[in-house]
Scaffold this active site. Structure first.
Site, mmCIF file in Angstrom:
data_model
loop_
_atom_site.group_PDB
_atom_site.id
_atom_site.type_symbol
_atom_site.label_atom_id
_atom_site.label_comp_id
_atom_site.label_asym_id
_atom_site.label_seq_id
_atom_site.Cartn_x
_atom_site.Cartn_y
_atom_site.Cartn_z
ATOM 1 N N GLU A 89 -3.751 -9.743 3.357
ATOM 2 C CA GLU A 89 -4.459 -9.512 4.617
ATOM 3 C C GLU A 89 -5.565 -10.516 4.907
ATOM 4 O O GLU A 89 -5.843 -10.828 6.073
ATOM 5 C CB GLU A 89 -5.037 -8.096 4.633
ATOM 6 C CG GLU A 89 -4.021 -6.997 4.909
ATOM 7 C CD GLU A 89 -3.310 -6.501 3.664
ATOM 8 O OE1 GLU A 89 -2.618 -5.485 3.744
ATOM 9 O OE2 GLU A 89 -3.448 -7.155 2.599
ATOM 10 N N GLU A 111 0.826 -1.207 0.000
ATOM 11 C CA GLU A 111 0.000 0.000 0.000
ATOM 12 C C GLU A 111 0.863 1.261 0.000
ATOM 13 O O GLU A 111 0.500 2.267 -0.631
ATOM 14 C CB GLU A 111 -0.938 -0.033 1.205
ATOM 15 C CG GLU A 111 -2.044 -1.079 1.036
ATOM 16 C CD GLU A 111 -2.893 -1.272 2.275
ATOM 17 O OE1 GLU A 111 -4.126 -1.229 2.164
ATOM 18 O OE2 GLU A 111 -2.308 -1.468 3.360
#
Length: 688
Positions: A123, A103
């Site tokens: 995740e 990210e």
């Protein structure tokens, strides 16, 4: 210092430094925020180059912080700050960039990666969704379908694949230098992801992702939530999507599934040789494997994958050819799936010798026997190995049930012997039970753990008993299932109940896959020592007598038509009913909840005994065995974590009801009673 800043002319260099993988904890977030604050006063900068110290860019957020409230500065705000910064940032991806690391890279204006590094948003494997823009920025950058492929599965991609899909802009062996030399024109035209249009809707890709998640990640919340977030990017403004993603992340990270998955994650990372084992391991660059059947060939291939030189031994020329063919079959499958290329296949073949002459293994520092489950056969194999191998070579047995102390008794120096219990298919399954016999030396154990590390297995130390950790729990699971089968259920009802619990398949379909004759042979081995007061269910014996051995014979607990698939078989239902009538059993209906409760409680009770006896060193080890070896749902955290979730008082209360029904099979483990009396959890218990 978790984040360093230096300036050289018009370029600033920001390095993340939190060994070993640059996890993004509070200190690193504070460091990155400090850099953003500092940049407001810097003049004349044309670029900020973000990279990681060591061999990682950044491997995501620090999951150890997830059990506590989120503390500012938050990563999503830092990512937004990088993206909105007046000075363009360049991600110099020198190593793995996962989760929050990916990210951060998405926040940068330009991304340069070293070939071979991995990028991804894993995740969902921790029971959460990306929380710093991953579900919103990635589909805008690479499109809906490839973003779904990455985010919903959690699987990373190589830098090369990332470049092809547009996730990274360039590859370089030295990404920092490449970032420094990047032309101002190229950097000036690089677009921020926040300025990119929303991706086109792709209903087919969304539907396919939902089906895949339902099949491969059944009952898990995070994958489906991630799909929703990605799908919504086609119509939702970025700011709204980021807010929805962040709220989902915060909601999920304190949930039961996320806690359980974090437990397994940290247990797997901690799986290594115990602290007291300080002996030096022996050499394992050359390994002999005895037995070229399915298990032996799988072990040999796992060794070849790890770069070992392998001698695969059989009894005669025909056995040699079968063994070679078995390894070649695995090689061919790996080639077909793209796991290796032709050059890799040839390299593996070059390191493999298949022979019926034990002398060809004379230089091996370790030998693993994977021969037939017979004490006489094991003794014969170890005696032949002892005659040709160096006197300090370690001798390992892959037995699933036999007494390793007795196996070792045929060797002049039993300290050389230990158990290395692989799970089929050995080149795929991650669990490795390292079994410590009464006289196994620390050197032998250290060698086993070193091999497990080289093979990238999850090693668990076990003591000697019938079935060690995993198969002993499995035996009790099957016994409880057989009792329910005799007393009122069908195999498919029991299987369905356990699939709903989270197993990929129930106990009877699993038996069909492995073969009913294997368990039958083990039961015959136990006949002489079986407790006469313990109820014995003969239904599986009748199945074998009828020739119903499972998939390999086209019929087991289910029938298997030639066209594929499986079918419930009324013949089996009739066989079960006949056995119940013969035993004078008045069958009754069981609900799915009753079935699940009985089978799970049986495993918990047996596992508590294994822990109290010191066969397992910790409840965490039992969790690893049940998850990585026996299909216990990872999102429940493993058997003992699940037991602590239920609570010892509840477990004992339910066991007492069953103990009244059968005081032998359901005798409550004293450890569970101790946990109730002291308030201690199973996870906190350590054998004395």
């Amino acid at each position: 210092m978790s984040v360093s800043f230096r300036r050289e002319g018009a370029a600033a260099f920001v390095e993340m430094n939190n060994p070993p993988v640059n996890a993004i904890g509070l200190a690193m977030r504070e460091g990155l925020q400090s850099v953003l604050d500092r940049l407001a006063g810097e003049e004349g900068l044309t670029r900020v180059i973000l990279t990681g110290a060591g061999r990682a860019f950044a491997a995501g957020g620090d999951a150890r912080e997830f059990d506590a409230p989120a503390v500012a500065p938050h990563l999503n705000d830092i990512v937004a700050g990088i993206e909105q910064c007046a000075v363009p940032w360049i991600a110099a991806i020198n190593g793995v960039a996962l989760g929050g690391g990916c990210e951060l890279a998405l926040a940068c204006r330009y991304r340069i990666a070293r070939p071979g590094v991995q990028l991804g948003l894993p995740e969902v494997g921790l029971g959460v969704v990306p929380g710093s823009g991953g579900t919103q920025r990635l589909p805008r950058l690479i499109g809906m379908k490839p973003a779904l492929d990455m985010i919903a599965t959690g699987k990373p991609v190589s830098a090369e694949a990332a470049e092809r899909m547009g996730l990274v802009d360039a590859l370089s062996d030295d990404p920092v230098t490449a970032a420094l030399e990047l032309g101002a024109g190229v950097l000036g035209t690089a677009q921020r992801i926040c300025d990119m249009p929303a991706p086109e809707a792709d209903d087919a890709a969304v539907a396919a992702a939902r089906v895949t998640a339902a099949r491969k990640q059944a009952q898990q919340i995070a994958p489906q939530r991630a799909i929703e977030l990605v799908a919504a990017t086609a119509a939702r403004p970025l700011a709204d999507g980021l807010a929805a993603e962040r709220q989902s992340f915060l909601d999920l990270r304190t949930g039961d599934q996320a806690r359980a998955l974090r437990h397994v994650f940290f247990a797997e990372r901690a799986a290594k040789a115990p602290d007291w084992l300080t002996a030096q391991p022996g050499p394992t660059d050359r390994v002999a494997v005895v037995g070229g059947g399915t298990m032996g060939a799988g072990i040999a291939y796992a060794l070849l994958n790890a770069g070992k030189t392998v001698t695969l031994l059989e009894t005669d020329a025909a056995g040699v050819e079968r063994a070679r063919a078995n390894v070649e079959k695995i090689l061919s499958a790996s080639l077909k799936r793209g796991l290796i290329d032709a050059e890799g296949a040839e390299a593996r073949r070059a390191r493999l010798t298949v022979s019926d002459d034990y002398a060809t293994a004379a230089q091996a520092g370790l030998a693993i026997e994977a021969a037939f489950e017979s004490m006489e056969v094991k003794h014969a194999v170890l005696s032949r190995l002892e005659a040709v191998l160096p006197p300090d070579a370690v001798l390992a047995t892959n037995t699933s049930y036999l007494d390793i102390d007795e196996i070792a008794s045929c060797v002049a120096d039993p300290s050389r012997v230990l158990g290395l219990h692989f799970f089929a298919p050995a080149h795929i399954m991650k669990l490795l039970e390292i079994v410590r016999a009464a006289r196994s030396s620390d050197h032998a154990l250290a060698t086993g753990f070193a091999l497990g590390r080289d093979l990238r297995k999850v090693p668990v130390l076990a003591g000697v008993c019938d079935g060690f950790i995993g198969n002993r729990i499995l035996a009790r699971y099957r016994e409880a299932a057989d009792t329910v089968l005799m007393d009122g259920a069908t195999p498919w009802e029991i299987d369905a109940a356990m699939v709903e619990f989270g197993y990929a398949m129930g106990p009877y379909e699993a038996q069909d896959l492995s073969g009913l004759d294997i368990a039958f042979a083990n039961r015959r081995r136990q006949d002489a020592t079986r407790d006469p007061n313990r109820r014995y269910i003969p239904i599986a014996d009748r199945m074998v007598e009828c020739g119903r051995l499972g998939r390999k014979t086209g019929a087991g607990w289910y029938s298997y038509p030639e066209g594929g698939g499986k079918a419930e078989d009324p013949t089996v239902a009739e066989l079960v009913q006949n056995a119940a009538r013969a035993a004078g059993v008045a069958r009754r209906d069981y609900t799915a909840d009753e079935i699940r409760e009985r089978l799970v409680l049986a495993m918990i009770n047996e596992a508590a005994e294994i822990l109290s006896e010191g066969i397992a060193q910790s409840a965490r080890d039992i969790d690893l065995v049940t998850v990585f070896g026996y299909g216990f749902p990872r999102w429940r955290g493993g058997l003992m974590f699940h037991a602590d979730t239920l609570g010892a008082p509840h477990v004992v209360e339910r066991l007492r009801a069953l103990e009244a029904e059968d005081p032998v099979a359901w005798k409550i483990s004293p450890l569970l009673l101790e946990c109730v009396a002291t308030g201690q959890t199973l996870g906190a218990f350590r054998p004395g």
